[in-house]
Design a protein around this motif. Structure first.
Motif, PDB file in Angstrom:
ATOM      1  N   ASN A  16     -10.118  28.285 -16.286  1.00  0.00           N
ATOM      2  CA  ASN A  16     -10.046  27.801 -14.913  1.00  0.00           C
ATOM      3  C   ASN A  16     -11.317  28.159 -14.155  1.00  0.00           C
ATOM      4  O   ASN A  16     -11.845  27.348 -13.390  1.00  0.00           O
ATOM      5  N   VAL A  55      -6.963  20.614  -9.839  1.00  0.00           N
ATOM      6  CA  VAL A  55      -7.782  21.799 -10.067  1.00  0.00           C
ATOM      7  C   VAL A  55      -9.264  21.418 -10.143  1.00  0.00           C
ATOM      8  O   VAL A  55     -10.059  21.842  -9.307  1.00  0.00           O
ATOM      9  N   ALA A  60     -10.749  24.091  -7.659  1.00  0.00           N
ATOM     10  CA  ALA A  60      -9.857  25.200  -7.336  1.00  0.00           C
ATOM     11  C   ALA A  60      -9.908  26.264  -8.422  1.00  0.00           C
ATOM     12  O   ALA A  60      -9.506  26.028  -9.559  1.00  0.00           O
ATOM     13  N   PHE A  62      -8.732  30.045  -9.416  1.00  0.00           N
ATOM     14  CA  PHE A  62      -7.765  31.111  -9.171  1.00  0.00           C
ATOM     15  C   PHE A  62      -8.393  32.451  -9.555  1.00  0.00           C
ATOM     16  O   PHE A  62      -8.936  32.592 -10.649  1.00  0.00           O
ATOM     17  N   ALA A  80      -6.880  31.390  -4.513  1.00  0.00           N
ATOM     18  CA  ALA A  80      -7.620  30.290  -5.143  1.00  0.00           C
ATOM     19  C   ALA A  80      -8.580  29.761  -4.086  1.00  0.00           C
ATOM     20  O   ALA A  80      -8.198  29.534  -2.936  1.00  0.00           O
ATOM     21  N   SER A  87      -8.436  26.544   2.108  1.00  0.00           N
ATOM     22  CA  SER A  87      -9.059  27.445   1.134  1.00  0.00           C
ATOM     23  C   SER A  87      -9.652  28.649   1.834  1.00  0.00           C
ATOM     24  O   SER A  87     -10.304  28.495   2.868  1.00  0.00           O
ATOM     25  N   PRO A  88      -9.438  29.839   1.307  1.00  0.00           N
ATOM     26  CA  PRO A  88      -8.631  30.153   0.128  1.00  0.00           C
ATOM     27  C   PRO A  88      -7.143  30.247   0.467  1.00  0.00           C
ATOM     28  O   PRO A  88      -6.768  30.576   1.586  1.00  0.00           O
TER      29      PRO A  88
END
Length: 109
Positions: A16, A55, A60, A62, A80, A87-88
């Motif tokens: 990620n 994502v 995004a 995490f 994230a 955000s976040p």
């Protein structure tokens, strides 16, 4: 703060951070289920669509800062950051592992 995550979860989080969809999917079982704020995605094809849009599309990433074991699940929490409203945002990821793979991932904000 550095936290110790089980390998499939660490692999998912690492992929990620690189926004690598193939890497994010690799630790999941073929018949895995992802629950994202009440929406259900079954199998890798449906999960791929979600990850590509929500994502990668929003960049995004995490950043887990806590982990605990609860009712047979590994619960990971953290913010994230990305190109999305608010955000976040702090998320809770509830992982159910089976045979060294992620069987269920439930994401809540």
């Amino acid at each position: 703060m550095s936290i110790k995550l089980p390998k499939p979860i660490a692999d998912y989080v690492g992929a990620n951070a690189r926004l690598d969809v193939d890497g994010m999917l690799k630790p999941f079982a073929a018949d895995a289920v992802l629950l994202d704020n009440g929406k259900r995605f079954e199998g890798l094809a449906e999960m791929r669509t979600l990850l590509e849009e929500a994502v990668v599309g929003a960049k995004a990433i995490f950043a887990p800062d806590s982990v605990r074991h609860e009712n047979g699940r590994v619960v990971v929490e953290g913010p994230a950051h990305g190109d999305f409203k608010g955000s976040p945002i702090r998320f809770t990821y509830g992982f159910t592992l089976e045979d060294e793979a992620i069987k269920v991932l439930e994401i809540t904000a």
